[in-house]
Design an enzyme around this catalytic site. Structure first.
Site, PDB file in Angstrom:
ATOM      1  N   LYS A   1       2.561   0.914  -5.808  1.00 42.49           N
ATOM      2  CA  LYS A   1       4.027   0.849  -5.642  1.00 42.49           C
ATOM      3  C   LYS A   1       4.703  -0.083  -6.658  1.00 42.49           C
ATOM      4  O   LYS A   1       5.787   0.224  -7.149  1.00 42.49           O
ATOM      5  CB  LYS A   1       4.382   0.420  -4.216  1.00 42.49           C
ATOM      6  CG  LYS A   1       4.114   1.511  -3.183  1.00 42.49           C
ATOM      7  CD  LYS A   1       4.608   1.118  -1.805  1.00 42.49           C
ATOM      8  CE  LYS A   1       4.236   2.185  -0.799  1.00 42.49           C
ATOM      9  NZ  LYS A   1       4.720   1.913   0.553  1.00 42.49           N
TER      10      LYS A   1
ATOM     11  N   ASP B   1      11.085   3.362   1.899  1.00 38.67           N
ATOM     12  CA  ASP B   1      10.363   2.740   3.027  1.00 38.67           C
ATOM     13  C   ASP B   1      11.320   1.967   3.937  1.00 38.67           C
ATOM     14  O   ASP B   1      11.191   2.005   5.158  1.00 38.67           O
ATOM     15  CB  ASP B   1       9.286   1.767   2.508  1.00 38.67           C
ATOM     16  CG  ASP B   1       8.008   2.490   2.108  1.00 38.67           C
ATOM     17  OD1 ASP B   1       7.789   3.630   2.558  1.00 38.67           O
ATOM     18  OD2 ASP B   1       7.224   1.909   1.338  1.00 38.67           O
TER      19      ASP B   1
HETATM   20  P1  NAP Z   1      -0.637  -5.240   0.769  1.00 40.27           P
HETATM   21  O1  NAP Z   1       0.398  -5.315  -0.296  1.00 40.27           O
HETATM   22  O2  NAP Z   1      -2.086  -5.179   0.395  1.00 40.27           O
HETATM   23  O3  NAP Z   1      -0.400  -6.522   1.726  1.00 40.27           O
HETATM   24  C1  NAP Z   1      -1.284  -6.801   2.770  1.00 40.27           C
HETATM   25  C2  NAP Z   1      -0.716  -7.921   3.659  1.00 40.27           C
HETATM   26  O4  NAP Z   1      -1.541  -8.006   4.832  1.00 40.27           O
HETATM   27  C3  NAP Z   1      -0.741  -9.306   3.013  1.00 40.27           C
HETATM   28  O5  NAP Z   1       0.374 -10.024   3.455  1.00 40.27           O
HETATM   29  C4  NAP Z   1      -2.043  -9.904   3.590  1.00 40.27           C
HETATM   30  O6  NAP Z   1      -2.030 -11.310   3.663  1.00 40.27           O
HETATM   31  C5  NAP Z   1      -2.033  -9.331   4.973  1.00 40.27           C
HETATM   32  N1  NAP Z   1      -3.346  -9.264   5.598  1.00 40.27           N
HETATM   33  C6  NAP Z   1      -4.379  -8.464   5.244  1.00 40.27           C
HETATM   34  N2  NAP Z   1      -5.418  -8.639   6.081  1.00 40.27           N
HETATM   35  C7  NAP Z   1      -5.026  -9.582   6.974  1.00 40.27           C
HETATM   36  C8  NAP Z   1      -5.668 -10.189   8.103  1.00 40.27           C
HETATM   37  N3  NAP Z   1      -6.905  -9.865   8.460  1.00 40.27           N
HETATM   38  N4  NAP Z   1      -4.964 -11.102   8.817  1.00 40.27           N
HETATM   39  C9  NAP Z   1      -3.700 -11.425   8.462  1.00 40.27           C
HETATM   40  N5  NAP Z   1      -3.039 -10.879   7.410  1.00 40.27           N
HETATM   41  C10 NAP Z   1      -3.706  -9.964   6.688  1.00 40.27           C
HETATM   42  O7  NAP Z   1      -0.415  -3.977   1.712  1.00 40.27           O
HETATM   43  P2  NAP Z   1       0.979  -3.243   2.034  1.00 40.27           P
HETATM   44  O8  NAP Z   1       1.209  -2.128   1.082  1.00 40.27           O
HETATM   45  O9  NAP Z   1       2.032  -4.282   2.168  1.00 40.27           O
HETATM   46  O10 NAP Z   1       0.671  -2.557   3.458  1.00 40.27           O
HETATM   47  C11 NAP Z   1       0.586  -3.343   4.649  1.00 40.27           C
HETATM   48  C12 NAP Z   1       0.401  -2.429   5.873  1.00 40.27           C
HETATM   49  O11 NAP Z   1       1.575  -1.637   6.084  1.00 40.27           O
HETATM   50  C13 NAP Z   1      -0.760  -1.438   5.749  1.00 40.27           C
HETATM   51  O12 NAP Z   1      -1.412  -1.359   7.005  1.00 40.27           O
HETATM   52  C14 NAP Z   1      -0.071  -0.121   5.430  1.00 40.27           C
HETATM   53  O13 NAP Z   1      -0.824   0.973   5.892  1.00 40.27           O
HETATM   54  C15 NAP Z   1       1.208  -0.268   6.235  1.00 40.27           C
HETATM   55  N6  NAP Z   1       2.341   0.569   5.724  1.00 40.27           N
HETATM   56  C16 NAP Z   1       2.854   1.525   6.545  1.00 40.27           C
HETATM   57  C17 NAP Z   1       3.930   2.293   6.124  1.00 40.27           C
HETATM   58  C18 NAP Z   1       4.501   3.329   7.048  1.00 40.27           C
HETATM   59  O14 NAP Z   1       5.268   4.196   6.585  1.00 40.27           O
HETATM   60  N7  NAP Z   1       4.199   3.277   8.321  1.00 40.27           N
HETATM   61  C19 NAP Z   1       4.487   2.111   4.851  1.00 40.27           C
HETATM   62  C20 NAP Z   1       3.942   1.116   4.027  1.00 40.27           C
HETATM   63  C21 NAP Z   1       2.853   0.347   4.484  1.00 40.27           C
HETATM   64  P3  NAP Z   1      -2.547 -12.226   2.428  1.00 40.27           P
HETATM   65  O15 NAP Z   1      -1.385 -12.354   1.486  1.00 40.27           O
HETATM   66  O16 NAP Z   1      -2.922 -13.509   3.071  1.00 40.27           O
HETATM   67  O17 NAP Z   1      -3.723 -11.504   1.816  1.00 40.27           O
END
Ligand code: NAP
Length: 281
Positions: A71, A108
């Site tokens: 993204k 989003d």
């Molecule tokens: P990302 O950029 O990789 O960010 C991941 C985030 O999760 C970071 O803040 C990370 O913290 C945190 N994290 C990961 N594992 C963790 C744990 N075990 N405990 C606490 N915090 C944790 O990913 P993203 O693109 O933002 O996506 C995040 C989530 O949103 C995913 O599950 C994705 O599937 C979902 N999502 C859903 C939609 C929808 O349409 N429903 C759209 C977009 C995303 P750190 O900074 O400490 O690593």
């Protein structure tokens, strides 16, 4: 039937085999009688920029949705971007113009707010502070959408505090960063808590935060939706909180993407039911 006029669009991510977007878009295409197809692309991580540049020739792919981990790179690859994509620092939609220009957008955030409208009617993002868990791309999109919708304060809680602080620097003084350890205090007086972490992806109980510290009328949302009722949402429901699921956000962000890619509003068919079927639920 695929014809010489079939419009091709799709979703780009890595991995992508789990994506529900082709299910949603192809169902809308069929119901609307549009000569189009929506497929999934999974370029190598280092191949994304070349994939996008290759579309500058025009006449091939109309556009793509973009998902993890591309993204931010998608925004960087575009010639122009909407205000909401720039504020989020990420794009989930690229449109390839016939003159070779590339336009970026981020649906989003509108998808997130539309999901609240659908499943927590009456929720007003401007009515009070909102807590966002996570500081990755999804959290940035959520914070940007909330700020644009008038949320007076967004409390961003992240496992790695420095990433929450970076987000606050980028998105402005209405963003209050803290670590997840500060959740109890940060949940006081919020109108909503949004889980935008990837904590649930590894399975297991997911994020353990004191949801009981939220006001009784707070809405709890989880962007993660596999399963539809995540342990996080189950805990919120057990506390009597209204909940919003991530599948609704996925469906709602897909609608404006469909319009941008195929030039028509999606027809009113129940794509959520199709997505649930594809998820085996
Ligand atoms: P990302 O950029 O990789 O960010 C991941 C985030 O999760 C970071 O803040 C990370 O913290 C945190 N994290 C990961 N594992 C963790 C744990 N075990 N405990 C606490 N915090 C944790 O990913 P993203 O693109 O933002 O996506 C995040 C989530 O949103 C995913 O599950 C994705 O599937 C979902 N999502 C859903 C939609 C929808 O349409 N429903 C759209 C977009 C995303 P750190 O900074 O400490 O690593």
């Amino acid at each position: 039937m695929i014809t010489a006029r079939t419009v091709v669009a799709g979703v780009v991510g890595q991995p992508i085999g789990h994506s529900l977007s082709p299910v949603l878009h192809n169902a809308w295409l069929a119901a609307a009688g549009i000569d189009g197809v929506y497929v999934a692309f999974a370029p190598r991580a280092e191949g994304f920029a070349a994939f996008v540049e290759g579309q500058r020739g025009g006449g091939a792919i109309r556009g793509v949705n973009v998902t993890v981990p591309f993204k931010e790179a998608a925004l960087a690859a575009a010639d122009e971007a909407s205000a909401r994509a720039r504020l989020a620092g990420a794009a989930n939609l690229l449109v390839f113009e016939t003159d070779g220009r590339i336009r970026a957008d981020n649906t989003d955030g509108v998808g997130l707010l539309a999901a609240f409208d659908e499943q927590a009617p009456g929720f007003d993002p401007a009515a009070g502070p909102v807590a966002v868990l996570g500081a990755g791309g999804a959290a940035r999109g959520a914070v940007a959408a909330l700020l644009l919708a008038g949320t007076p304060e967004v409390r961003v809680l992240n496992r790695t505090l420095s990433k929450a602080q970076d987000l606050a620097i980028d998105l402005g003084r209405k963003v209050a960063p803290s670590s997840l350890a500060g959740a109890r205090g940060a949940f006081a007086g919020v109108t909503a808590v949004i889980n935008a972490t990837a904590a649930g992806m590894a399975g297991g109980p997911g994020l353990d935060v004191p949801l009981e510290a939220t006001p009784r009328d707070a809405v709890v949302m989880d962007m993660f939706y596999k399963p539809l009722e995540t342990p996080f949402l189950a805990r919120a429901k057990a506390l009597g909180r209204r909940t919003v699921d991530g599948l609704e956000m996925l469906v709602q962000q897909a609608a404006p993407s469909f319009e941008a890619l195929f030039g028509a509003q999606p027809p009113g068919i129940d794509v959520r039911a199709l997505a649930l079927k594809a998820m085996g639920q």
